[in-house]
Write an enzyme that holds these catalytic residues in place. Structure first.
Site, PDB file in Angstrom:
ATOM      1  N   GLY A 161      33.710  43.677  41.723  1.00 48.34           N
ATOM      2  CA  GLY A 161      34.554  44.860  41.851  1.00 48.34           C
ATOM      3  C   GLY A 161      35.636  44.685  42.891  1.00 48.34           C
ATOM      4  CB  THR A 162      38.828  43.942  43.438  1.00 49.25           C
ATOM      5  OG1 THR A 162      39.319  43.807  42.111  1.00 49.25           O
ATOM      6  CG2 THR A 162      38.026  42.695  43.774  1.00 49.25           C
ATOM      7  CB  THR A 163      41.635  46.511  45.029  1.00 52.61           C
ATOM      8  OG1 THR A 163      41.824  45.279  44.353  1.00 52.61           O
ATOM      9  CG2 THR A 163      42.251  46.464  46.403  1.00 52.61           C
ATOM     10  CE  LYS A 200      36.046  48.444  41.125  1.00 50.35           C
ATOM     11  NZ  LYS A 200      37.303  47.664  41.119  1.00 50.35           N
TER      12      LYS A 200
END
Length: 263
Positions: free
Chosen positions: A40-42, A73
């Site tokens: 996972g990003t950002t 996230k």
């Protein structure tokens, strides 16, 4: 011998009685395990006049494949703090959930909340315990932020894979799109921002990151997917409604289209 009662740390309880349930004690993985799991990003975070904003895009990738377009996230960890995750998605979500339980357990046992510094230190300890997994390519790098009820201000903390803890000033970003998001934050952030303006800056920073980083997902008008954004101030943590984010994303797209920046 009298058995000791529960202590203020749920993490210590697991270490003592059920270490097999801790994320960092999983069995050895193949050398290329890191490339086989979603990442996972950002995440971006910035301070504003009354607190902090934290935002995360919705994309998880596995190599060159989009593993998920709907992952969340950024999580509320307690009334006055939030955590954003980057790295091995499943492991990061486990750590975020365990951290939330750790804070709840402490509050129930002690009858009071940990200070914001205390929360950051607890999270650093959890990241440090994940070192065996990090060395196998399953690193977790969170961003933690909240409202400090003692100082009356928002604060942001970053970490490295060894559990190193660093307080950030003004704004910060983590994940593969962070170089582009930080560039946007440097240009758009200013002291004394209001909550709405700060959310707008966070959304635009993620938009810039998605424009240059394939692992970062931009606003998805077809599926109606928008970043997960939280504000945290003296009244607590609040998730920004999708309708507000949709309007902000539409304004960004319209402005850039009109100026020719999307060509």
């Amino acid at each position: 011998m009298t058995e000791l009662g529960p202590g203020p740390s749920f993490l210590e309880y697991l270490n003592r009685d059920r270490p097999d349930l801790l994320p960092g004690t999983r069995a050895a993985l193949p050398a290329d395990a890191g490339a086989q799991v979603p990442h996972g990003t950002t995440i971006v975070a910035l301070a504003y006049a009354d607190g902090i904003v934290m935002a995360g895009d919705r994309r998880a990738t596995m190599g060159n494949v989009i593993a998920s377009r709907r992952i969340e996230k950024v999580f509320e960890t307690d009334t006055y703090s939030v955590i954003g995750i980057a790295g091995a998605a499943g492991l990061a979500i486990d750590i975020a959930k365990l951290f939330t339980v750790e804070l709840e357990h402490y509050e129930k046992i002690e009858g009071t909340r940990l200070s914001l510094d205390g929360k950051a230190n607890r999270l650093a300890s959890m990241i440090r315990s994940n070192m065996p997994m990090a060395l196998q390519g399953m690193s977790v790098v969170p961003l933690f932020a909240g409202f400090d009820t003692f100082s009356g201000s928002g604060r942001i903390f970053s970490f490295d894979i060894t559990g190193g803890l660093y307080e950030e000033v003004e704004h910060h970003s983590i994940g593969s799109g962070s170089p582009y998001a930080r560039g946007a934050l440097k240009k758009l952030w200013q002291p004394g921002l209001g909550a709405t303006a700060a959310v707008q800056v966070a959304v635009e920073a993620l938009y810039d990151a998605a424009d240059d980083d394939s692992a970062t997902g931009g606003p998805d008008t077809v599926r109606g997917l928008w970043p997960v954004v939280y504000t945290v101030d003296s009244s607590g943590a609040h998730r920004v409604e999708d309708a507000i984010l949709a309007d902000m994303a539409a304004d960004i797209i319209a402005t850039r289209t009109a100026s020719g920046r999307e060509s």
